[in-house]
Design a protein around this motif. Sequence first.
Motif, PDB file in Angstrom:
ATOM      1  N   THR A 182       0.836  -1.206   0.000  1.00 37.19           N
ATOM      2  CA  THR A 182       0.000   0.000   0.000  1.00 37.19           C
ATOM      3  C   THR A 182       0.869   1.254   0.000  1.00 37.19           C
ATOM      4  OG1 THR A 182      -1.765  -1.161   1.158  1.00 37.19           O
ATOM      5  CG2 THR A 182      -1.806   1.246   1.255  1.00 37.19           C
ATOM      6  N   LEU A 183       1.891   1.263   0.833  1.00 32.58           N
ATOM      7  CA  LEU A 183       2.790   2.415   0.873  1.00 32.58           C
ATOM      8  C   LEU A 183       3.568   2.565  -0.424  1.00 32.58           C
ATOM      9  CD1 LEU A 183       4.064   2.140   4.547  1.00 32.58           C
ATOM     10  CD2 LEU A 183       2.419   3.784   3.618  1.00 32.58           C
ATOM     11  N   GLU A 184       3.933   1.450  -1.050  1.00 26.98           N
ATOM     12  CA  GLU A 184       4.624   1.494  -2.342  1.00 26.98           C
ATOM     13  C   GLU A 184       3.731   2.151  -3.393  1.00 26.98           C
ATOM     14  OE1 GLU A 184       7.588   1.134  -5.092  1.00 26.98           O
ATOM     15  OE2 GLU A 184       7.806   0.435  -3.035  1.00 26.98           O
ATOM     16  N   ARG A 185       2.447   1.826  -3.376  1.00 27.91           N
ATOM     17  CA  ARG A 185       1.515   2.428  -4.330  1.00 27.91           C
ATOM     18  C   ARG A 185       1.332   3.923  -4.069  1.00 27.91           C
ATOM     19  NH1 ARG A 185      -2.119  -1.484  -7.025  1.00 27.91           N
ATOM     20  NH2 ARG A 185      -1.202  -3.534  -6.624  1.00 27.91           N
ATOM     21  N   ILE A 186       1.301   4.297  -2.813  1.00 30.46           N
ATOM     22  CA  ILE A 186       1.212   5.725  -2.483  1.00 30.46           C
ATOM     23  C   ILE A 186       2.459   6.449  -2.983  1.00 30.46           C
ATOM     24  CG2 ILE A 186       1.207   7.391  -0.565  1.00 30.46           C
ATOM     25  CD1 ILE A 186      -0.571   5.350   0.954  1.00 30.46           C
ATOM     26  N   TYR A 187       3.622   5.824  -2.799  1.00 25.17           N
ATOM     27  CA  TYR A 187       4.874   6.398  -3.273  1.00 25.17           C
ATOM     28  C   TYR A 187       4.860   6.548  -4.794  1.00 25.17           C
ATOM     29  CZ  TYR A 187       9.854   6.731  -4.361  1.00 25.17           C
ATOM     30  OH  TYR A 187      11.068   7.118  -4.864  1.00 25.17           O
ATOM     31  N   GLU A 188       4.374   5.534  -5.504  1.00 27.91           N
ATOM     32  CA  GLU A 188       4.281   5.608  -6.964  1.00 27.91           C
ATOM     33  C   GLU A 188       3.337   6.729  -7.390  1.00 27.91           C
ATOM     34  OE1 GLU A 188       3.206   1.666  -8.181  1.00 27.91           O
ATOM     35  OE2 GLU A 188       5.181   0.866  -7.682  1.00 27.91           O
ATOM     36  N   ASN A 189       2.238   6.894  -6.661  1.00 24.17           N
ATOM     37  CA  ASN A 189       1.322   8.001  -6.945  1.00 24.17           C
ATOM     38  C   ASN A 189       2.022   9.341  -6.751  1.00 24.17           C
ATOM     39  OD1 ASN A 189      -0.760   6.266  -7.511  1.00 24.17           O
ATOM     40  ND2 ASN A 189      -1.857   6.600  -5.608  1.00 24.17           N
ATOM     41  N   GLN A 190       2.825   9.434  -5.710  1.00 32.17           N
ATOM     42  CA  GLN A 190       3.562  10.671  -5.442  1.00 32.17           C
ATOM     43  C   GLN A 190       4.490  10.999  -6.600  1.00 32.17           C
ATOM     44  OE1 GLN A 190       5.456  11.126  -1.574  1.00 32.17           O
ATOM     45  NE2 GLN A 190       7.259  11.942  -2.580  1.00 32.17           N
ATOM     46  N   LEU A 191       5.191   9.989  -7.109  1.00 32.01           N
ATOM     47  CA  LEU A 191       6.098  10.220  -8.238  1.00 32.01           C
ATOM     48  C   LEU A 191       5.330  10.646  -9.486  1.00 32.01           C
ATOM     49  CD1 LEU A 191       8.608   7.255  -7.834  1.00 32.01           C
ATOM     50  CD2 LEU A 191       8.897   9.650  -7.123  1.00 32.01           C
ATOM     51  N   ALA A 192       4.170  10.037  -9.703  1.00 29.70           N
ATOM     52  CA  ALA A 192       3.356  10.403 -10.865  1.00 29.70           C
ATOM     53  C   ALA A 192       2.855  11.842 -10.740  1.00 29.70           C
ATOM     54  CB  ALA A 192       2.186   9.438 -11.013  1.00 29.70           C
ATOM     55  N   LEU A 193       2.420  12.221  -9.556  1.00 31.34           N
ATOM     56  CA  LEU A 193       1.969  13.599  -9.334  1.00 31.34           C
ATOM     57  C   LEU A 193       3.119  14.588  -9.495  1.00 31.34           C
ATOM     58  CD1 LEU A 193      -0.415  13.035  -6.310  1.00 31.34           C
ATOM     59  CD2 LEU A 193      -1.067  13.770  -8.618  1.00 31.34           C
ATOM     60  N   GLU A 194       4.298  14.196  -9.040  1.00 34.73           N
ATOM     61  CA  GLU A 194       5.472  15.053  -9.202  1.00 34.73           C
ATOM     62  C   GLU A 194       5.751  15.296 -10.686  1.00 34.73           C
ATOM     63  OE1 GLU A 194      10.170  15.166  -7.843  1.00 34.73           O
ATOM     64  OE2 GLU A 194       9.072  13.290  -7.740  1.00 34.73           O
ATOM     65  N   ALA A 195       5.683  14.243 -11.480  1.00 30.36           N
ATOM     66  CA  ALA A 195       5.927  14.376 -12.918  1.00 30.36           C
ATOM     67  C   ALA A 195       4.849  15.252 -13.579  1.00 30.36           C
ATOM     68  CB  ALA A 195       5.966  13.004 -13.574  1.00 30.36           C
ATOM     69  N   ALA A 196       3.599  15.047 -13.182  1.00 29.60           N
ATOM     70  CA  ALA A 196       2.508  15.837 -13.756  1.00 29.60           C
ATOM     71  C   ALA A 196       2.658  17.312 -13.388  1.00 29.60           C
ATOM     72  CB  ALA A 196       1.164  15.304 -13.268  1.00 29.60           C
ATOM     73  N   LEU A 197       3.025  17.580 -12.143  1.00 32.72           N
ATOM     74  CA  LEU A 197       3.222  18.970 -11.725  1.00 32.72           C
ATOM     75  C   LEU A 197       4.374  19.626 -12.477  1.00 32.72           C
ATOM     76  CD1 LEU A 197       2.633  18.819  -7.883  1.00 32.72           C
ATOM     77  CD2 LEU A 197       1.329  20.123  -9.557  1.00 32.72           C
ATOM     78  N   MET A 198       5.412  18.853 -12.750  1.00 29.58           N
ATOM     79  CA  MET A 198       6.535  19.426 -13.505  1.00 29.58           C
ATOM     80  C   MET A 198       6.093  19.786 -14.917  1.00 29.58           C
ATOM     81  SD  MET A 198       9.411  20.693 -13.786  1.00 29.58           S
ATOM     82  CE  MET A 198      10.224  20.357 -12.253  1.00 29.58           C
TER      83      MET A 198
END
Length: 99
Positions: A38-54
């Motif tokens: 579950t935490l790994e998936r949250i981390y992956e979501n964080q990376l995806a959001l970081e890329a989208a924000l960039m």
Amino acid sequence: MLQRTRHRAGFLLFAATLPLPSIGAKAKPSREHSLSDTLERIYENQLALEAALMELTLVVESQGNAEVGGNVRGALDTIGENSGHIKQGLARLRVQGPH
């Protein structure tokens, strides 16, 4: 299940729909729903959001909004600084086994 809808501004939105457990049903522990997964998936979501924000930051900056771009980049720096700590914590959880 992943559903696609088009936002009024024209871009696609994705929303996950998950079946809800029935009332009184006992949860079955599985690797799929472990704490580390579950935490790994949250981390992956964080990376995806970081890329989208960039991506959005680059558009905003190309339109001459350097101040807004700088503010977002500051927030993205914080995400980047924390990602290493999160990844190390996830590695430790995986070594400890399912929770």
